[in-house]
Write a protein that holds these residues in place. Structure first.
Motif, PDB file in Angstrom:
ATOM      1  N   TYR A 188      -6.254  -3.484  -0.845  1.00 38.01           N
ATOM      2  CA  TYR A 188      -7.346  -3.327   0.449  1.00 38.01           C
ATOM      3  C   TYR A 188      -8.077  -4.561   0.601  1.00 38.01           C
ATOM      4  O   TYR A 188      -8.436  -4.756   1.745  1.00 38.01           O
ATOM      5  N   TYR A 203     -13.208   1.081   1.240  1.00 34.87           N
ATOM      6  CA  TYR A 203     -12.263   1.617   0.065  1.00 34.87           C
ATOM      7  C   TYR A 203     -12.401   0.889  -1.180  1.00 34.87           C
ATOM      8  O   TYR A 203     -12.616   1.995  -2.049  1.00 34.87           O
ATOM      9  N   LYS A 258      -6.200  -7.334   1.981  1.00 35.62           N
ATOM     10  CA  LYS A 258      -5.809  -6.990   3.377  1.00 35.62           C
ATOM     11  C   LYS A 258      -7.262  -7.035   4.287  1.00 35.62           C
ATOM     12  O   LYS A 258      -6.989  -7.757   5.601  1.00 35.62           O
ATOM     13  N   ASP A 272     -11.250  -0.979   5.085  1.00 37.20           N
ATOM     14  CA  ASP A 272     -10.580  -1.654   3.707  1.00 37.20           C
ATOM     15  C   ASP A 272     -11.466  -1.847   2.598  1.00 37.20           C
ATOM     16  O   ASP A 272     -11.520  -1.682   1.593  1.00 37.20           O
ATOM     17  N   ASN A 309       0.767  -1.223  -0.029  1.00 34.55           N
ATOM     18  CA  ASN A 309       0.074  -0.007   0.050  1.00 34.55           C
ATOM     19  C   ASN A 309       0.996   1.343  -0.159  1.00 34.55           C
ATOM     20  O   ASN A 309       0.555   2.292  -0.709  1.00 34.55           O
TER      21      ASN A 309
END
Length: 191
Positions: A62, A84, A65, A81, A52
């Motif tokens: 993201y 996003y 993750k 995340d 990132n």
């Protein structure tokens, strides 16, 4: 002429840097995915964080993750995340499903219901899984509603007991002061 030579030199110097950054980001991202497959989610998250830093706008990092954070029960981080990713790619139903599950675990049942219903309405491949989690969410809603109703009934019972106690106290005051006063007044008048 010097400006053109400077521009060409500048682009020649900068050009190799960009592919190197892409390769660095891919190395971290791929390594993070390998760690997820091995079940080492904490290590995977550190690799995803490194990726990132190199490519901060790439939604797939993201997403991966967020999945690792879900495995570690870090639902708030996972929601962040996944949100996003959904800002960039709102059509990603798998991510919306995962965010709905994370909302469920955070006891944010209304937000979970919205995400899960969105998946059911728009993703035929994910209907069964989303429907299962929506069922859990609706059951949780029902339990909370029952608990809230029980608490409301309990509060009403407490208020009713307090009202009755105050009424008994007023009656005791009347019988303790007004009746003897009336008797003494009658006795005084009759005397």
């Amino acid at each position: 002429m010097k400006a053109i030579i400077f521009a060409i030199t500048f682009f020649w110097i900068i050009n190799p840097v960009t592919p190197q950054n892409v390769e660095r980001y891919k190395k971290y991202h791929d390594r993070g995915r390998e760690e997820v497959l091995q079940g080492r989610y904490e290590i995977a998250i550190s690799y995803f964080d490194s990726a990132n830093k190199i490519m901060p706008y790439y939604p797939t990092i993201y997403q991966d993750k967020g999945y690792a954070e879900m495995q570690l029960k870090r639902y708030e981080d996972a929601v962040e995340d996944f949100s996003y990713v959904l800002e960039k790619k709102p059509y990603m139903h798998e991510v919306r499903l995962q965010r709905g599950i994370a909302f469920y675990h955070l006891d944010q049942f209304d937000l979970a219901r919205i995400d899960l219903e969105e998946v059911i309405n728009n993703s035929p491949k994910k209907i069964a899984e989303a429907d299962k989690h929506l069922d859990y969410t609706l059951r949780a809603f029902a339990k909370i509603d029952a608990l809230n109703q029980a608490e409301i009934n309990s509060q009403q019972a407490i208020l009713e007991k307090e009202r009755l106690a105050a009424a008994r106290q007023r009656e005791a005051m009347i019988w303790g002061t007004v009746i003897p006063l009336a008797l003494w007044t009658a006795l005084f008048i009759w005397w």
